[in-house]
Design a protein around this motif. Structure first.
Motif, PDB file in Angstrom:
ATOM      1  N   ALA A   1       0.832  -1.167  -0.068  1.00 29.37           N
ATOM      2  CA  ALA A   1      -0.114  -0.096  -0.200  1.00 29.37           C
ATOM      3  C   ALA A   1       0.927   1.132  -0.032  1.00 29.37           C
ATOM      4  O   ALA A   1       0.402   2.644  -0.061  1.00 29.37           O
ATOM      5  CB  ALA A   1      -0.911   0.098   1.279  1.00 29.37           C
ATOM      6  N   LEU A   2       2.018   1.002   0.136  1.00 30.65           N
ATOM      7  CA  LEU A   2       3.005   2.351  -0.117  1.00 30.65           C
ATOM      8  C   LEU A   2       2.556   3.543  -1.127  1.00 30.65           C
ATOM      9  O   LEU A   2       2.198   2.883  -2.370  1.00 30.65           O
ATOM     10  CB  LEU A   2       4.431   2.109  -0.291  1.00 30.65           C
ATOM     11  N   HIS A   3       2.569   4.695  -0.908  1.00 35.87           N
ATOM     12  CA  HIS A   3       2.144   5.498  -1.765  1.00 35.87           C
ATOM     13  C   HIS A   3       0.701   5.715  -2.385  1.00 35.87           C
ATOM     14  O   HIS A   3       0.428   6.108  -3.210  1.00 35.87           O
ATOM     15  CB  HIS A   3       3.081   5.554  -2.949  1.00 35.87           C
TER      16      HIS A   3
ATOM     17  N   ILE B   1      -2.348  10.386  13.626  1.00 32.88           N
ATOM     18  CA  ILE B   1      -0.832  10.492  13.251  1.00 32.88           C
ATOM     19  C   ILE B   1      -1.233  11.962  12.594  1.00 32.88           C
ATOM     20  O   ILE B   1      -1.808  12.323  11.870  1.00 32.88           O
ATOM     21  CB  ILE B   1      -0.680   9.497  11.913  1.00 32.88           C
ATOM     22  N   THR B   2       0.075  12.638  13.197  1.00 34.81           N
ATOM     23  CA  THR B   2       0.262  13.920  12.866  1.00 34.81           C
ATOM     24  C   THR B   2       1.785  13.909  12.362  1.00 34.81           C
ATOM     25  O   THR B   2       2.829  13.151  12.695  1.00 34.81           O
ATOM     26  CB  THR B   2       0.214  15.046  13.853  1.00 34.81           C
ATOM     27  N   ARG B   3       2.216  15.058  11.840  1.00 34.73           N
ATOM     28  CA  ARG B   3       3.403  15.525  11.391  1.00 34.73           C
ATOM     29  C   ARG B   3       3.802  16.739  12.076  1.00 34.73           C
ATOM     30  O   ARG B   3       3.273  17.810  11.793  1.00 34.73           O
ATOM     31  CB  ARG B   3       3.574  15.702   9.669  1.00 34.73           C
ATOM     32  N   LEU B   4       5.152  16.578  12.767  1.00 32.37           N
ATOM     33  CA  LEU B   4       5.583  17.605  13.737  1.00 32.37           C
ATOM     34  C   LEU B   4       6.572  18.580  13.030  1.00 32.37           C
ATOM     35  O   LEU B   4       7.540  17.850  12.518  1.00 32.37           O
ATOM     36  CB  LEU B   4       6.002  17.154  14.916  1.00 32.37           C
TER      37      LEU B   4
ATOM     38  N   PHE C   1      -2.152   2.979   2.849  1.00 37.62           N
ATOM     39  CA  PHE C   1      -1.060   2.892   3.632  1.00 37.62           C
ATOM     40  C   PHE C   1      -1.392   2.834   5.126  1.00 37.62           C
ATOM     41  O   PHE C   1      -1.118   2.127   5.797  1.00 37.62           O
ATOM     42  CB  PHE C   1      -0.016   3.708   3.521  1.00 37.62           C
ATOM     43  N   PHE C   2      -1.950   4.252   5.553  1.00 39.89           N
ATOM     44  CA  PHE C   2      -2.177   4.399   7.168  1.00 39.89           C
ATOM     45  C   PHE C   2      -3.131   3.397   7.555  1.00 39.89           C
ATOM     46  O   PHE C   2      -3.075   2.826   8.871  1.00 39.89           O
ATOM     47  CB  PHE C   2      -2.355   5.644   7.176  1.00 39.89           C
ATOM     48  N   PRO C   3      -4.377   3.194   7.119  1.00 35.95           N
ATOM     49  CA  PRO C   3      -5.127   1.971   7.372  1.00 35.95           C
ATOM     50  C   PRO C   3      -4.533   0.431   7.810  1.00 35.95           C
ATOM     51  O   PRO C   3      -4.674   0.001   8.876  1.00 35.95           O
ATOM     52  CB  PRO C   3      -6.283   1.895   6.494  1.00 35.95           C
ATOM     53  N   ARG C   4      -3.645   0.294   6.859  1.00 35.18           N
ATOM     54  CA  ARG C   4      -3.140  -0.938   6.781  1.00 35.18           C
ATOM     55  C   ARG C   4      -1.946  -0.962   7.958  1.00 35.18           C
ATOM     56  O   ARG C   4      -1.798  -2.105   8.535  1.00 35.18           O
ATOM     57  CB  ARG C   4      -2.358  -1.317   5.408  1.00 35.18           C
TER      58      ARG C   4
END
Length: 265
Positions: free
Chosen positions: A20-22, A45-48, A26-29
């Motif tokens: 599931a990359l890209h 999930i966040t990006r800091l 991806f994130f559900p898996r």
């Protein structure tokens, strides 16, 4: 002695994550893969970034809870989050339980009273993953009030998988450029470091920040190298100078500075 599962114990949900990359899956898996290491009920999930507020990446929060859980965190609550504090101090490429990073009086902190308690979390486990562009992916993994806290074995399982999760997350986000970030670059540090500037001394500003995060007078004493009695005097003086009489009023004053900073001059 508690041991973490090795790769042979990982669930068979790993190949689908790689496939599931890209893609939007991806994130559900990845969430299903992590749930196979130790069960949990929700993930955010966040990006800091060091020079701007966090950016939302993915979550499993119910739509009716988004305002309380997601929007409030991204708006201002993150500033007092113990995991965000760990990130600002350079504590990355790691997995911690909340109790490993929280101040000694976390349940009395403004962050807990105004945010954490209201989202009904029993425990939280955080993954802080350094990305090639200097940002950090923060996986906040939660269990609600009715569930048990994360055990040492659960923490060990996440730590075993950390290099793999970091590598896959970095590869997935590789072609997603750093987003255009709203607001002036130094709003975060200005809000925390400059709180009360022109009114409070540097030491009083430092004490105010630690109070908001949930540190006791003894903990503040240890961190600042001052006597407990001196810390109490600083607390009394900064309350008087800011015209507040409680930690809730101190938080309101702090939040006002954050929002003013985002609006610019």
């Amino acid at each position: 002695m508690t041991t973490a599962p090795d790769a042979s114990d990982w669930p068979d949900t790993l190949p689908p994550v790689i496939d599931a990359l890209h893609s939007a899956e991806f994130f559900p898996r990845m969430t299903r893969f992590l749930g196979g290491l130790a069960p949990f009920s929700g993930i955010f999930i966040t990006r800091l970034f060091r020079d701007a507020p966090p950016r939302h990446v993915y979550d499993t929060v119910r739509i009716e809870r988004r305002a309380a859980v997601i929007d409030q965190y991204l708006d201002s609550a993150y500033l007092l989050d113990p995991f965000y504090d760990a990130f600002r101090k350079g504590n990355v490429d790691c997995a911690h339980r909340l109790r490993d990073v929280a101040p000694d009086r976390f349940t009395r902190s403004t962050y807990y009273q105004h945010y954490y308690r209201n989202i009904d979390l029993r425990d939280e486990l955080g993954l802080l993953l350094a990305l090639p562009d200097g940002s950090v992916a923060f996986y906040s993994i939660g269990r609600p009030g009715r569930e048990r806290r994360f055990s040492s074995r659960a923490l060990a399982a996440f730590r075993t998988a950390l290099p793999l999760v970091t590598s896959l997350t970095a590869k997935h986000l590789l072609h997603q450029p750093r987003p255009d970030l709203p607001g002036p670059a130094q709003v975060i540090d200005d809000a925390l470091i400059g709180f009360g500037a022109g009114v409070l001394t540097a030491r009083e500003r430092e004490v105010a920040e630690l109070i908001l995060k949930g540190h006791s007078s003894a903990s503040i004493s240890d961190r600042t190298g001052t006597a407990v009695g001196t810390v109490k005097i600083h607390r009394k003086n900064l309350y008087r100078k800011l015209g507040v009489s409680s930690q809730s009023e101190l938080f309101a004053s702090f939040l006002g500075r954050v929002l003013a900073g985002r609006d610019g001059p």
